[in-house]
Scaffold this active site. Structure first.
Site, PDB file in Angstrom:
ATOM      1  CD1 TRP A 167      -0.318  -1.535   3.253  1.00 38.05           C
ATOM      2  CD2 TRP A 167       0.624   0.541   3.426  1.00 38.05           C
ATOM      3  NE1 TRP A 167       0.669  -1.370   4.383  1.00 38.05           N
ATOM      4  CE2 TRP A 167       1.094  -0.111   4.344  1.00 38.05           C
ATOM      5  CE3 TRP A 167       0.982   1.859   3.202  1.00 38.05           C
ATOM      6  CZ2 TRP A 167       1.758   0.365   5.410  1.00 38.05           C
ATOM      7  CZ3 TRP A 167       1.871   2.413   4.003  1.00 38.05           C
ATOM      8  CH2 TRP A 167       2.374   1.897   5.237  1.00 38.05           C
ATOM      9  CE  LYS A 191      -2.631  -9.391  -2.780  1.00 37.04           C
ATOM     10  NZ  LYS A 191      -3.229  -8.089  -2.122  1.00 37.04           N
ATOM     11  N   PRO A 192      -3.047  -5.919  -5.818  1.00 36.55           N
ATOM     12  CG  PRO A 192      -4.732  -3.988  -6.283  1.00 36.55           C
ATOM     13  CD  PRO A 192      -4.340  -5.602  -6.708  1.00 36.55           C
ATOM     14  CB  ALA A 193      -2.421  -2.840  -0.488  1.00 37.88           C
ATOM     15  CB  SER A 194      -7.479  -4.856   0.649  1.00 37.81           C
ATOM     16  OG  SER A 194      -6.812  -5.007   1.864  1.00 37.81           O
ATOM     17  N   GLY A 245       6.699  -6.781   0.097  1.00 38.22           N
ATOM     18  CA  GLY A 245       5.950  -6.422   1.425  1.00 38.22           C
ATOM     19  C   GLY A 245       6.795  -6.978   2.437  1.00 38.22           C
ATOM     20  CB  SER A 246       6.075  -8.209   5.873  1.00 36.80           C
ATOM     21  OG  SER A 246       5.162  -9.098   5.829  1.00 36.80           O
ATOM     22  CD  GLU A 267      11.378  -3.962  -1.684  1.00 40.74           C
ATOM     23  OE1 GLU A 267      11.623  -3.956  -0.687  1.00 40.74           O
ATOM     24  OE2 GLU A 267      10.438  -3.288  -1.979  1.00 40.74           O
ATOM     25  CG  LEU A 268      11.025 -10.277   1.161  1.00 45.54           C
ATOM     26  CD1 LEU A 268      11.507 -11.603   1.741  1.00 45.54           C
ATOM     27  CD2 LEU A 268       9.596 -10.179   0.944  1.00 45.54           C
ATOM     28  CB  CYS A 301      11.051  -1.289   2.167  1.00 42.33           C
ATOM     29  SG  CYS A 301      10.867  -1.008   0.638  1.00 42.33           S
ATOM     30  CD  GLU A 398      10.566  -2.595   7.165  1.00 42.60           C
ATOM     31  OE1 GLU A 398      10.857  -1.560   6.083  1.00 42.60           O
ATOM     32  OE2 GLU A 398       9.941  -3.509   6.876  1.00 42.60           O
TER      33      GLU A 398
END
Length: 495
Positions: A167, A191-194, A245-246, A267-268, A301, A398
């Site tokens: 997001w 699939k994007p973030a909701s 994401g995480s 990519e975390l 990030c 983080e």
């Protein structure tokens, strides 16, 4: 879904949102989810519901894979020049509509308009860069050392790709994956973030207008990403998973993808050190830190998470950064004078509160901020902490918010050890006038990307990615990004 570029009420958010039609984008058509489920989209500045998008099911996921499979051969066989022209048109349309896209990002994400505008420009650049690279994909030709045969290597599209984006950069994280995938000749399901789906759907309409054929890009939102993504990964036609994401979610997805031996790019998380030596230009370092720390209000990030300042300039640096942070204007992202918008959710604010409270309990002092304001919206003020203990939770987690924790160090060896004392290794920042020292430290810090005397490290023309628990693979760069979406086929022949 479409974007009306002629709204006569630019300050009326509700009116402008009526210019967008929300639906799953599958096979070039807009449609509701099976079961008619909806996901509410919240404005983090006001906590008000601003829209609702379809809540995709496993059945919808199957339809998306089928659409991507139906379009695969046609897109794969499209001449590289034609693919390049379509990608170039995506870039041009994003530039033409940058103001509308920035407004939309700011509305659903909360980030300041200036940050949103910067994101749109950055996101568009991935299409321009990959439009240029699409026509430069070449193979290899040589002779085997024994002389028995010729070696021909052909690079081919890997296949259907599942792309999962976060997001915090709803435009850039999508285009950084979509553009190279399309350049390589792949079809994709995004699939994007909701929390921030509106930008993804707006861009899907833009891709269609630019000439992307039906089924080449499919977009769907879901409140149950685990089972929906797992269902797609079980389809043998799906050959690539690219996730931003995480680290925790990344580990889960890697395990799921392993069942089908699916290629993964990850990519975390990050825990970026920002190192300032005594000989650094303090003013330049402060400017760099304001970018590295406060881009998207710290929700990045690559954000500076641990600020190490050598003891000789520690107090002066702390005073200057406090002045800058305290002066930032906090407010709704869509206000033109806002410099720090809200966080994405209440849960995010609560995490920041926990980390600051833990640091203070271990001896840290708050020089500015540090207290959640009353009222609506998910706001947290720009905060500076000094004398932070290296045992504090924020030294290992983080922060993902506008908090600058300062740690004092004495020697080069000490700060290198501290910088590497984390499971992450995405980005790092180093400030020193001694370029020899800068390069020496950069070579020893465990990170995939180093910014030396710069506060911004990302560039579409450079490989983006980390080491250790910060990920696998690279995005962007001269060939790295496209290579993630291609397979090398070796042909042995004699003539």
């Amino acid at each position: 879904m479409y974007m009306n570029q002629h709204s006569s009420h630019p300050d009326d958010d509700h009116f402008r949102l009526s210019s967008f039609s929300h639906g799953l984008y599958i096979g070039g058509a807009w449609r509701p989810a099976v079961g008619e489920g909806r996901i509410q989209v919240i404005d983090p500045s006001t906590e008000a519901v601003i829209a609702a998008v379809p809540d995709a099911t496993i059945a919808d996921a199957a339809s998306a894979v089928e659409a991507a499979a139906s379009a695969a051969d046609g897109w794969r066989e499209t001449p590289p020049r034609k693919r390049s022209e379509i990608l170039r048109r995506c870039f041009e349309l994003m530039v033409e509509r940058s103001e509308t896209l920035a407004w939309l990002i700011s509305l659903e994400n909360g980030k300041a308009l200036r940050d949103a505008s910067g994101e749109v420009a950055y996101a568009a650049e991935f299409f321009r860069w990959n439009a240029e690279e699409a026509v430069r994909i070449s193979g290899e030709f040589g002779i085997a050392p024994a002389g028995a045969n010729r070696i021909v290597v052909d690079y081919q599209p890997i296949g259907i790709c599942i792309l999962i984006t976060p997001w915090n950069f709803p435009a850039a994280m999508a285009t950084r994956k979509i553009a190279p995938a399309l350049a390589a000749g792949c079809t994709v399901i995004l699939k994007p973030a909701s929390e921030t789906p509106l930008t993804a759907y707006a861009l899907a309409a833009l891709y269609e207008e630019a000439g992307v054929p039906p089924g080449v890009v499919n977009v769907m939102t879901t409140s149950t990403p685990g089972p929906v993504v797992a269902a797609m990964l079980t389809d043998r036609r799906v050959r690539k998973l690219s996730f931003t994401g995480s680290t925790g979610v990344g580990r889960t997805l890697l395990a799921e993808a392993a069942k089908g031996v699916i290629s993964c790019s990850m990519e975390l998380g990050g825990n970026a050190p920002f190192i300032v030596f005594d000989d650094a230009d303090i003013d330049a370092a402060i400017e760099g830190l304001m970018v590295a720390k406060m881009r998207n209000a710290g929700e990045a990030c690559t954000a500076a998470n641990r600020i190490y300042v050598q003891s000789g300039i520690y107090d002066a640096f702390a005073e200057k950064i406090t002045q800058r942070m305290a002066a930032l204007r906090v407010g709704p992202g869509r206000h033109s004078d806002t410099e720090c918008g809200p966080m994405i959710t209440r849960k995010t604010v609560e995490k920041i509160e926990r980390l600051v409270s833990d640091a203070v309990s271990r001896g840290a002092q708050v020089l500015c901020g540090g207290r959640t304001p009353a009222g609506s919206g998910f706001f947290y003020p720009p905060t500076v902490l000094v004398d932070v203990s290296p045992a504090s939770d924020m030294a290992y987690e983080e922060i993902f918010g506008p908090v600058a924790p300062l740690y004092r160090f004495e020697s080069e060896a000490e700060v290198i050890a501290a910088a590497n004392n984390t499971e992450y290794g995405l980005a790092a920042y180093i400030y020193t006038r001694d370029i020899g020292r800068g390069m020496r430290v950069a070579s020893k810090v465990e990170a995939g990307m180093i910014a030396l005397n710069r506060g911004l490290v990302s560039d579409p023309a450079a490989p983006f990615g980390g080491v250790k628990q910060s990920g696998l693979g690279r995005e962007g760069g001269q060939h790295h990004g496209i290579a993630e979406f291609m397979e090398a086929k070796y042909i042995a022949t004699s003539f």
